[in-house]
Design a protein around this motif. Structure first.
Motif, PDB file in Angstrom:
ATOM      1  N   PRO A  75       4.164 -25.590 -10.058  1.00 10.44           N
ATOM      2  CA  PRO A  75       4.909 -25.549 -11.305  1.00 10.44           C
ATOM      3  C   PRO A  75       4.320 -26.429 -12.387  1.00 10.44           C
ATOM      4  N   SER A 117      11.432 -20.613 -12.985  1.00  6.21           N
ATOM      5  CA  SER A 117      10.269 -20.829 -13.843  1.00  6.21           C
ATOM      6  C   SER A 117       9.768 -22.244 -13.614  1.00  6.21           C
ATOM      7  N   ASP A 158       9.241 -24.531 -15.871  1.00  9.66           N
ATOM      8  CA  ASP A 158      10.016 -25.477 -16.673  1.00  9.66           C
ATOM      9  C   ASP A 158      11.372 -25.751 -16.031  1.00  9.66           C
ATOM     10  N   HIS A 159      11.983 -24.704 -15.482  1.00  6.85           N
ATOM     11  CA  HIS A 159      13.269 -24.878 -14.801  1.00  6.85           C
ATOM     12  C   HIS A 159      13.117 -25.805 -13.604  1.00  6.85           C
TER      13      HIS A 159
END
Length: 299
Positions: free
Chosen positions: A12, A165, A167-168
């Motif tokens: 991520p 995602s 960012d999540h």
């Protein structure tokens, strides 16, 4: 995820570290039995030829000549099998499959992972230097390529290291990514009352030790953003933890005894030689945090 699909394994964060190669898990295994495999959130480890019963993500897992990747996202612990077999809760995962273990002792599941995606990622850099493991990964890639060609498999965009995602995932880490919260969520405990009890006791211990890091991690994030406390919000939470610790001589006040649940929901109390101390908890999303702690005013 649909049956027959392949899940991706990715990072991520572009600044994420590569998995470490630990053939015997000497630095990752805790003492006691079954031995626990400790893996930091977002820092997967690559292992070879592991056999025996081990504990990971709150589950007892039987490893049979396992080589592959073990890691965590904020939502699941995962065991990616390149070769060998892993088994738990009447499930087994073989080469080309990944064992997914959600938080709070939830029932695990087994899915296929996208071996080609993994082979093309930075995670596979260490694999290329290990001949036996590299050959095993090549075999998985070839089998999946055939399955995709004949329509038995198809790729998905699901990424176990960053569900939703990137960012999540990073936002979630700012809330539940601390070592203490992560350990409680993946302890295997499923009962909400037990989770609350463990949180309260860990908070008491941290207050006695003056551990600002743990106290901050267990403070309710509701007033700091709740779902994303990156940046200044995280710093403000740490400052509040420091203020709470220094407000009273908690090392002496809370040193002996434990908090007990009262008849009022989310309120705990502890009788001490310095008077009664109250602690309030607050459920936020899927975890219960500490909302307040104070001594009863003497009349």
């Amino acid at each position: 995820m649909l049956c027959g699909c392949t899940a991706t394994i990715g990072n991520p964060s572009s600044s994420g570290s590569n998995p470490s190669v630990s053939p015997y898990l000497s630095s990752a295994l805790s003492k006691g039995g079954p031995q626990r495999i400790d893996v930091a959130l977002g820092q997967p480890i690559l292992v070879e030829n592991l056999s025996g019963l081990r504990q990971f993500a709150g589950k007892d897992i039987n490893f049979n000549d396992f080589s592959g990747l073990l890691g965590y996202s904020t939502e699941v612990g995962y065991v990616m099998v390149i070769s060998g077999i892993v088994a738990t809760d009447a499930l087994d995962a073989q080469a080309g499959e990944i064992l997914l273990i959600p938080a709070y002792g939830t029932q695990p599941s087994v899915e296929r992972y996208d071996a080609q995606y993994f082979a093309d990622s930075k995670y596979a850099e260490k694999v290329s230097g290990l001949k036996r493991l590299s050959q095993a990964l090549d075999e998985v890639v070839a089998k999946q390529r055939s399955g995709i060609f004949w329509g038995r498999l198809r790729r998905t965009a699901f990424n176990v290291t960053a569900p939703g995602s990137a960012d999540h995932e990073l936002a979630r880490r700012s809330v539940v990514g601390s070592d203490i919260v992560h350990d409680i969520r993946f302890s295997g405990i499923s009962d909400a009352d037990q989770i609350e009890e463990v949180t309260v006791e860990k908070f008491r211990q941290a207050m006695v030790a003056g551990d600002e890091k743990v106290v901050a991690a267990l403070l309710s994030p509701a007033v700091f953003g709740e779902t994303d406390i990156r940046g200044g919000a995280s710093k403000a939470r740490e400052m509040l933890a420091e203020h709470i610790i220094n407000k009273e001589n908690w090392k002496t006040v809370l040193a002996n005894g434990r908090f007990q649940r009262t008849q009022v929901p989310n309120v705990w109390s502890m009788k001490t030689s310095h008077g009664r101390v109250f602690l309030k908890t607050e459920p936020v999303n899927d975890f219960t945090y500490v909302n307040d702690i104070y001594r009863e005013k003497r009349r």
